[in-house]
Design a protein around this motif. Structure first.
Motif, PDB file in Angstrom:
ATOM      1  N   ASN A   2       0.766  -1.110   0.099  1.00 48.22           N
ATOM      2  CA  ASN A   2      -0.089  -0.154   0.117  1.00 48.22           C
ATOM      3  C   ASN A   2       0.854   1.366   0.073  1.00 48.22           C
ATOM      4  OD1 ASN A   2       0.913   0.459   2.785  1.00 48.22           O
ATOM      5  ND2 ASN A   2      -0.783  -0.585   3.444  1.00 48.22           N
ATOM      6  N   ARG A   3       0.240   2.324  -0.042  1.00 49.23           N
ATOM      7  CA  ARG A   3       1.071   3.652  -0.185  1.00 49.23           C
ATOM      8  C   ARG A   3       2.043   3.893   1.007  1.00 49.23           C
ATOM      9  NH1 ARG A   3      -1.669   9.542  -1.165  1.00 49.23           N
ATOM     10  NH2 ARG A   3       0.020  10.821  -1.017  1.00 49.23           N
ATOM     11  N   ARG A   4       1.522   3.735   2.323  1.00 50.96           N
ATOM     12  CA  ARG A   4       2.132   3.653   3.426  1.00 50.96           C
ATOM     13  C   ARG A   4       3.314   3.078   3.553  1.00 50.96           C
ATOM     14  NH1 ARG A   4      -0.933   3.133   9.153  1.00 50.96           N
ATOM     15  NH2 ARG A   4      -1.824   4.819   8.243  1.00 50.96           N
ATOM     16  N   ALA A   5       3.218   1.646   2.980  1.00 49.12           N
ATOM     17  CA  ALA A   5       4.512   0.748   2.894  1.00 49.12           C
ATOM     18  C   ALA A   5       5.430   1.314   1.802  1.00 49.12           C
ATOM     19  CB  ALA A   5       4.087  -0.596   2.537  1.00 49.12           C
ATOM     20  N   TRP A   6       5.109   1.845   0.754  1.00 46.40           N
ATOM     21  CA  TRP A   6       6.072   2.375  -0.142  1.00 46.40           C
ATOM     22  C   TRP A   6       6.792   3.466   0.320  1.00 46.40           C
ATOM     23  CZ3 TRP A   6       7.874  -0.138  -3.829  1.00 46.40           C
ATOM     24  CH2 TRP A   6       7.281  -1.052  -4.757  1.00 46.40           C
ATOM     25  N   ALA A 221      15.922   4.669  11.464  1.00 43.63           N
ATOM     26  CA  ALA A 221      15.925   3.670  10.618  1.00 43.63           C
ATOM     27  C   ALA A 221      15.092   2.469  10.891  1.00 43.63           C
ATOM     28  CB  ALA A 221      17.206   3.551   9.731  1.00 43.63           C
ATOM     29  N   LEU A 222      15.834   2.005  12.127  1.00 47.14           N
ATOM     30  CA  LEU A 222      15.317   0.904  12.679  1.00 47.14           C
ATOM     31  C   LEU A 222      13.747   0.921  13.009  1.00 47.14           C
ATOM     32  CD1 LEU A 222      18.225  -0.197  15.204  1.00 47.14           C
ATOM     33  CD2 LEU A 222      17.355  -1.519  12.997  1.00 47.14           C
ATOM     34  N   LEU A 223      13.236   1.756  13.676  1.00 45.53           N
ATOM     35  CA  LEU A 223      12.113   1.978  13.891  1.00 45.53           C
ATOM     36  C   LEU A 223      11.201   1.974  12.549  1.00 45.53           C
ATOM     37  CD1 LEU A 223      12.192   4.755  16.519  1.00 45.53           C
ATOM     38  CD2 LEU A 223      11.897   2.155  17.081  1.00 45.53           C
ATOM     39  N   ALA A 224      11.655   2.675  11.720  1.00 44.96           N
ATOM     40  CA  ALA A 224      10.706   2.769  10.436  1.00 44.96           C
ATOM     41  C   ALA A 224      11.008   1.466   9.774  1.00 44.96           C
ATOM     42  CB  ALA A 224      11.441   3.949   9.545  1.00 44.96           C
ATOM     43  N   PHE A 225      11.960   0.565   9.688  1.00 48.38           N
ATOM     44  CA  PHE A 225      11.915  -0.752   9.213  1.00 48.38           C
ATOM     45  C   PHE A 225      10.974  -1.585   9.616  1.00 48.38           C
ATOM     46  CE2 PHE A 225      14.163  -4.837   8.729  1.00 48.38           C
ATOM     47  CZ  PHE A 225      14.043  -4.946   7.268  1.00 48.38           C
ATOM     48  N   TYR A 226      10.992  -1.429  11.252  1.00 47.85           N
ATOM     49  CA  TYR A 226       9.866  -2.540  11.927  1.00 47.85           C
ATOM     50  C   TYR A 226       8.402  -2.189  11.537  1.00 47.85           C
ATOM     51  CZ  TYR A 226      13.798  -4.082  14.869  1.00 47.85           C
ATOM     52  OH  TYR A 226      14.880  -4.695  14.962  1.00 47.85           O
ATOM     53  N   ARG A 227       8.306  -0.881  11.224  1.00 44.95           N
ATOM     54  CA  ARG A 227       6.986  -0.366  10.642  1.00 44.95           C
ATOM     55  C   ARG A 227       6.568  -0.959   9.387  1.00 44.95           C
ATOM     56  NH1 ARG A 227       4.398   4.218  12.563  1.00 44.95           N
ATOM     57  NH2 ARG A 227       2.854   3.851  11.166  1.00 44.95           N
ATOM     58  N   LEU A 228       7.586  -0.953   8.670  1.00 50.13           N
ATOM     59  CA  LEU A 228       7.715  -1.384   7.147  1.00 50.13           C
ATOM     60  C   LEU A 228       7.315  -2.944   7.122  1.00 50.13           C
ATOM     61  CD1 LEU A 228       7.907  -1.291   4.126  1.00 50.13           C
ATOM     62  CD2 LEU A 228      10.549  -1.506   4.365  1.00 50.13           C
ATOM     63  N   ILE A 229       7.910  -3.782   7.953  1.00 53.75           N
ATOM     64  CA  ILE A 229       7.830  -5.112   8.287  1.00 53.75           C
ATOM     65  C   ILE A 229       6.165  -5.259   8.515  1.00 53.75           C
ATOM     66  CG2 ILE A 229       8.275  -7.148   9.620  1.00 53.75           C
ATOM     67  CD1 ILE A 229      11.166  -6.347   9.649  1.00 53.75           C
ATOM     68  N   GLY A 230       5.769  -4.429   9.521  1.00 51.30           N
ATOM     69  CA  GLY A 230       4.262  -4.647   9.783  1.00 51.30           C
ATOM     70  C   GLY A 230       3.416  -4.258   8.584  1.00 51.30           C
ATOM     71  N   GLU A 231       3.508  -3.170   7.912  1.00 54.01           N
ATOM     72  CA  GLU A 231       3.087  -3.237   6.600  1.00 54.01           C
ATOM     73  C   GLU A 231       2.889  -3.943   5.410  1.00 54.01           C
ATOM     74  OE1 GLU A 231       0.646  -0.493   6.221  1.00 54.01           O
ATOM     75  OE2 GLU A 231       0.946   0.319   8.253  1.00 54.01           O
TER      76      GLU A 231
END
Length: 294
Positions: A2-6, A221-231
Motif C-alpha cells: 500500500n501507499r504507506r508501505a511504499w 531507520a530501525l523504527l521505520a524498518f519495523y513499521r515496514l515489516i508490519g505493513e
C-alpha cells in the motif's frame, strides 16, 4: 504494497543508504572510534525510551548473554570495521560490498536450506560480483584492498548476527532487542572513545554527520524498518537491501565526486542477481529478513 508501505520503503532505503556518505564526512575531523561510539550512544538515548514506553524492556531479563553477543557481532564489530574501512575506500564501494549480505546469509544457512542449482548459481554470481568490485575498483591498492576486506568482514558479521537473532533471540521484542544492543555497544565503546577525543577544532559538518548517523541512520531507520515489516511483511521489506546501495552510490558520486565506473555497475548487478537467486526459498516459506542499522 500500500501507499504507506511504499513511503516507509523509500524512507528506509534513504536512511540506510546515506550512512556511508555521513561516515566519510565525520571521519574527516573525528576518529572512527569516536564516530562509532557517538553514533550508538545517540541511538541508545532514543531507542531505550521508545522500548520503555512500549513496555518491552522487561523481555530482556534472562537474555543478557544473547544481547551482549549480538551487540558485539551486530553493532560494535561491523560499525568499527565499516568506519575504519571507509578511511581507505569510497562510500559508494562500501555500500555496494555490503549488498552481498543475503548471499553470505545463504551460505551460513546451507545446512537448513538445501542447495539447489538456482541457489548455487546465485551464490556464484554474488561472489563473482564481489570479485569484480574488489578486483577492478581497488586492484593494486593494498590499502584499498584492506578497506574492502574490512567491509566484507563487517558484512559477514551482519550475516552471522541475522542467523543468531533467528536462532537465539527471536523471542525478544525487536524494539527491546535493539535498545539493549545499542546500550551494550555504548558501554563497550565509550571508554575507548574517551582516549580518542579530538584535540583540534571539529567542523560543524562533522558533528552534524555524527548526529544524523545516530538519530536518522540508526534509531529512526530501525523504527521505520519495523513499521515496514508490519505493513508489507518481512519478504517485501527485505527488498530494501537492494535499494540502499543505489542511494549510497548516487550520493557518493553527486556529493563526494566519487567515480562511477562500468565495473561498479557490473559488480552491483551481479551481486543483486546473486542475492535474488540465492535467497529463493526451496519451499513456500517466509523469507528471513536481515535487520541491522547500516
Amino acid at each position: 504494497m500500500n501507499r504507506r508501505a511504499w513511503i516507509l520503503f523509500a524512507l528506509v532505503a534513504v536512511l540506510w543508504g546515506i550512512p556511508y556518505l555521513l561516515i566519510k564526512i565525520a571521519i574527516d575531523d573525528l576518529s572512527p572510534i569516536v564516530v562509532v561510539a557517538g553514533r550508538v550512544a545517540i541511538a541508545a538515548l532514543v531507542l531505550v525510551p521508545v522500548a520503555a514506553m512500549q513496555g518491552t524492556l522487561p523481555a530482556l531479563r534472562g537474555h543478557l548473554k544473547a544481547v551482549v553477543t549480538l551487540g558485539v557481532i551486530h553493532i560494535v564489530g561491523p560499525f568499527l570495521l565499516i568506519t575504519y574501512g571507509e578511511v581507505h575506500i569510497s562510500s559508494s564501494l562500501t555500500g555496494l560490498l555490503i549488498a552481498i549480505e543475503p548471499v553470505l546469509i545463504a551460505l551460513l544457512m546451507v545446512r537448513a536450506e538445501p542447495l539447489t542449482p538456482i541457489r548455487v548459481a546465485g551464490l556464484a554470481l554474488g561472489l563473482v560480483g564481489v570479485g569484480v568490485l574488489v578486483g577492478l575498483d581497488v586492484s593494486g591498492d593494498r590499502w584499498g584492498l584492506l578497506g574492502a576486506g574490512m567491509i566484507l568482514l563487517a558484512t559477514l558479521l551482519y550475516a552471522m548476527a541475522t542467523v543468531f537473532v533467528q536462532r537465539r533471540a527471536s523471542d525478544i521484542p525487536p524494539t527491546a532487542l535493539v535498545a539493549g544492543t545499542t546500550t551494550v555497544s555504548t558501554v563497550l565503546l565509550v571508554p575507548f572513545a574517551a582516549f580518542a577525543l579530538p584535540t583540534a577544532p571539529v567542523s560543524g559538518g562533522a558533528w552534524a554527520a555524527l548526529l544524523a548517523l545516530g538519530l536518522l541512520c540508526t534509531a529512526a531507520a530501525l523504527l521505520a524498518f519495523y513499521r515496514l515489516i508490519g505493513e508489507a511483511g518481512p519478504s517485501r521489506a527485505g527488498l530494501v537491501t537492494y535499494a540502499n546501495p543505489v542511494v549510497a552510490v548516487l550520493l557518493g558520486v553527486a556529493i563526494l565526486d566519487e567515480p562511477l565506473r562500468a565495473s561498479t555497475v557490473l559488480g552491483f548487478l551481479l551481486i543483486v542477481a546473486g542475492c535474488w537467486l540465492s535467497t529463493r526459498p526451496t519451499v513456500p516459506a517466509a523469507v528471513d529478513t536481515p535487520v541491522h542499522a547500516q
